[in-house]
Design an enzyme around this catalytic site. Structure first.
Site, PDB file in Angstrom:
ATOM      1  CB  SER B  97     -66.341 -13.885  74.513  1.00  0.00           C
ATOM      2  OG  SER B  97     -65.432 -13.230  75.356  1.00  0.00           O
ATOM      3  N   GLY B 136     -72.430  -6.223  65.447  1.00  0.00           N
ATOM      4  CA  GLY B 136     -71.541  -5.302  64.748  1.00  0.00           C
ATOM      5  C   GLY B 136     -71.831  -3.850  65.098  1.00  0.00           C
ATOM      6  N   GLY B 143     -64.375   3.133  67.999  1.00  0.00           N
ATOM      7  CA  GLY B 143     -64.405   2.143  69.064  1.00  0.00           C
ATOM      8  C   GLY B 143     -65.097   2.720  70.279  1.00  0.00           C
ATOM      9  CB  THR B 170     -66.909 -11.837  69.600  1.00  0.00           C
ATOM     10  OG1 THR B 170     -65.951 -11.033  70.282  1.00  0.00           O
ATOM     11  CG2 THR B 170     -66.865 -13.249  70.169  1.00  0.00           C
ATOM     12  CB  ALA B 254     -72.466  -7.838  77.047  1.00  0.00           C
ATOM     13  NE  ARG B 280     -40.930 -25.509  92.098  1.00  0.00           N
ATOM     14  CZ  ARG B 280     -40.012 -26.087  91.317  1.00  0.00           C
ATOM     15  NH1 ARG B 280     -40.207 -27.309  90.869  1.00  0.00           N
ATOM     16  NH2 ARG B 280     -38.930 -25.423  90.988  1.00  0.00           N
ATOM     17  CD  GLN B 291     -43.340 -14.451 107.053  1.00  0.00           C
ATOM     18  OE1 GLN B 291     -42.915 -13.332 106.799  1.00  0.00           O
ATOM     19  NE2 GLN B 291     -43.253 -15.003 108.249  1.00  0.00           N
ATOM     20  N   GLY B 351     -44.141 -19.603  88.863  1.00  0.00           N
ATOM     21  CA  GLY B 351     -42.771 -19.538  88.387  1.00  0.00           C
ATOM     22  C   GLY B 351     -42.687 -19.879  86.909  1.00  0.00           C
ATOM     23  CD  GLU B 375     -69.280  -6.362  75.796  1.00  0.00           C
ATOM     24  OE1 GLU B 375     -70.132  -5.492  76.078  1.00  0.00           O
ATOM     25  OE2 GLU B 375     -69.512  -7.329  75.067  1.00  0.00           O
TER      26      GLU B 375
END
Lengths: 267, 396
Positions: B97, B136, B143, B170, B254, B280, B291, B351, B375
């Site tokens: 970003s 800006g 928006g 940002t 962007a 694991r 599976q 997990g 965006e």
């Protein structure tokens, strides 16, 4: 005194790729394998660039191999080397042939110093630099390292580990030997090979990568150099190492020492 | 049980389609992310800070504005840019970003619409990372409907006076210069123009958004412009008469980067989950041997490979004179959704360990909620594509 530096840039398999031996053992499966600049050569390029920054001069990179070797020359040019030489050869190579070809390039270019990675990470032979010095009748300092650590201030400032005298006649090299380091002074021209702790190579910048596109790479057919291109070493068969057994986790140092003593009989 | 080395994530060898330069760019950025960014991301994500100390390094690397020609920029190809964004977002969406805002949203419009004096003053310093920009456009009440924006610029002698507020910006409080989109003479979207506002100008304030659960390693701010007086030559002259087309052209650049970047986030999740599943042990065997786990990994992998191919083709089109808005919308929409789903699935594979920030999937999962929404929201891209698919505009 400005220095002319000749540096090797070999194309090698990226160890992060999946390397598989062909079923018939004649080589490795090349599909899906990525390649990169030999990390020891990358250190050699970095060292040459630092010497050039300190003394002025020129960094010439050389690679021996098929058409794709140009990619690794470009990688070295992107780091900042000035121009490249591609010794075009599509067949098998060994350190005897490589050193003979490099000796011819050295005679053409007449550098003050040749800097090579101490070995390439594909077959790890560690011979080309030594042979090259012997063929040329020059002094050699292998496994170049330095006293400062890779976290030191000198490294932050990108100071070279090789110390070339102000009059450009000698180089002082700290080299790794069994059990410590040794300092050698070698008369120039000379051959130096680089070890891992000599420096931390720079990132190639994007503008550097774009500029590298325009830098000169001269192709020289290997057959034109008057060298016997027959390797002395023939690869008979490749085999993958046996699969490793799983490790075990130990709870504490005592258990580790006990296992090393009683089971591994290592202490 | 026989355990072989697994295949690379890049099953369709997209790497082979890159030129030498593009491959070098990808690797340079990849190494930067591995060596410089990944060791600090956990700390910054926890603290809600951005690693500003890396900005000069990113500048030296040439990441900012890398597709632009001249002014100290690299002039790299669209695919090189995409591959760099993929690597940055493999680190974190915050890092990508930052680069998107600096390069696509600030430097690109200065290059495309700025005067020669503006380009010479800002672009080299922004490429080096010495000047940080922010963009800006979005406002608290506008928006997805930016044409309604209320920020005003009123001409007063040899100056403009700006009043209004911007939201979800940002780098807002980090920026040295803000590209503020404001209306001059009129209420219509055609009155929109871009202004380069130095953030030290009296009347300009930035307030950070607190309590973010997403993009925590990125700074997001509100901007307030209260009688901010800027010289008349602060306007980007090329934006006059373009209306929304000017800011939307920046967003296209962007979004193009996001289409690639999302793949990087998904790759980070996949590699993390795959490594975990192979190590694991449950019921006496690695969970990767089950599976259900294999199906999850394969679904994620397939998504990544398709996303890479989509991004690569988008890159070819962008490099051959420009991808269309619909192409960019589809790639952004598809790849961000893919990555969001992938992050969640990878978290499942990890997990309980997956809810701790020692592993990247949940961090990416949280980040991608923002990427899904900024965006152009997923839904707005759907409607843009719906219009392209049917020839009928669902907006009006």
């Amino acid at each position: 005194m400005p220095l002319k530096l000749l540096v090797t840039a070999k194309r090698v398999e990226d160890p992060e790729s999946r390397i598989q031996v062909k079923p018939d053992g004649t080589g490795i499966v090349t599909e899906g394998v990525n390649y990169k600049l030999n990390p020891f050569d990358e250190i050699a390029v970095e060292e040459a660039l630092r010497l050039e920054e300190q003394h002025g001069g020129e960094v010439v990179v050389v690679s021996i191999g098929g058409a794709r070797a140009v990619t690794e020359l470009r990688a070295a040019l992107a780091m900042g080397a000035d121009r490249g030489i591609h010794v075009r050869h599509d067949g098998p190579l060994d350190p005897v042939v490589v050193s003979a070809l490099l000796a011819k390039v050295f005679e053409q270019e007449k550098p003050d110093l040749a800097i090579l990675g101490k070995q390439s990470i594909d077959d790890d032979q560690n011979q080309a630099g030594q042979y090259l010095a012997e063929r040329l009748g020059l002094g050699q300092a292998t496994f170049a390292s330095k006293h400062d650590s890779l976290e030191s201030e000198a490294e932050q400032k990108r100071l070279p580990g090789l110390a070339v005298s102000a009059d450009g006649t000698r180089v002082t090299v700290v080299r790794e030997v069994d059990g410590g380091v040794e300092t050698l002074e070698v008369r120039l021209p000379a051959v130096v090979t680089t070890d891992l702790r000599l420096n931390k190579p720079r990132f190639a910048s994007l503008p550097g990568i774009m500029k590298a596109k325009k830098k000169e790479i001269r192709e020289i057919p290997a057959a034109s150099l008057g060298v016997d291109l027959t390797p002395k070493v023939a690869v008979r068969k490749l085999a993958a190492p046996p699969a490793r057994k799983g490790g075990v986790k130990v709870a504490d140092v005592d258990e580790l020492v006990r296992k090393l003593r009683d089971e591994a009989k290592a202490v | 049980m026989k355990i072989q080395t697994p295949a690379p994530a890049d099953l369709f060898q997209v790497e082979d389609r890159l030129s030498d330069e593009e491959r070098l760019v990808r690797r340079a950025v990849s190494r930067f992310v591995d060596e410089r960014f990944l060791p600090v991301v956990q700390r910054h994500f926890r603290a809600g800070t951005f690693p500003l100390e890396l900005v000069p390094e990113m500048g030296a690397l040439g990441i900012f504005g890398m597709t632009l020609q001249g002014y100290g920029c690299a002039g790299a190809s669209a695919i090189a840019y995409g591959a760099a964004m993929q690597e940055l977002e493999r680190g974190d969406s915050a890092l990508r970003s930052f680069a998107s805002v600096q390069g696509a949203l600030c430097m690109y419009p200065i290059h495309a619409y700025g005067s020669e004096a503006q380009r010479a003053r800002f672009l080299p310093a922004m490429a080096r990372g010495e000047i940080v920009g922010c963009f800006g456009l979005t406002e608290p009440d506008f928006g997805s409907d930016p044409g309604g924006l209320r920020t005003r610029a009123v001409r007063d002698g040899d100056a403009y006076v700006l009043d209004g507020a911007k939201a979800w910006i940002t780098n807002g409080s980090l920026a040295d210069v803000a590209l503020v989109w404001a209306k001059v003479d009129g209420d219509d979207a055609r009155a929109i123009r871009g202004f380069l506002v130095e953030t030290g100008t009296p009347g300009f304030t930035a307030r950070n958004v607190e309590g973010k659960l997403s993009l925590r390693a990125s700074i997001t701010s509100e901007l307030h412009l209260d009688g901010v007086r800027v010289p008349a030559e602060s306007v980007l002259p090329g934006t006059e008469g373009l209306g929304l087309r000017a800011p939307l052209s920046c967003l296209s650049k962007a979004r193009y980067g996001i289409a690639w970047g999302a793949v990087g986030a998904a790759i980070a999740c996949f590699e993390s989950a795959r490594a975990y599943a192979r190590e694991r042990i449950q019921f006496g065997r690695p969970i990767a041997s089950f599976q259900l786990v294999q199906e999850k990994l394969v679904d994620v992998w397939e998504g990544i490979v398709k996303g890479q191919l989509l991004a690569l083709r988008l890159g070819e089109l962008e490099g051959q004179g420009g991808a269309t808005a619909a192409q960019i919308s589809m790639a952004k929409r598809a790849n961000v959704r893919m990555a969001r789903d992938a992050a969640r699935t990878c978290r499942e594979i990890l997990g309980a360990a997956g809810i701790v920030d020692d592993h990247p999937p949940m961090r990416h999962m949280a980040n991608l909620e923002s990427v899904y929404t900024y965006e152009g929201t997923h839904d707005v891209h759907t409607l843009a594509l719906g219009r392209a698919a049917t020839g009928i505009d669902a907006f009006t």
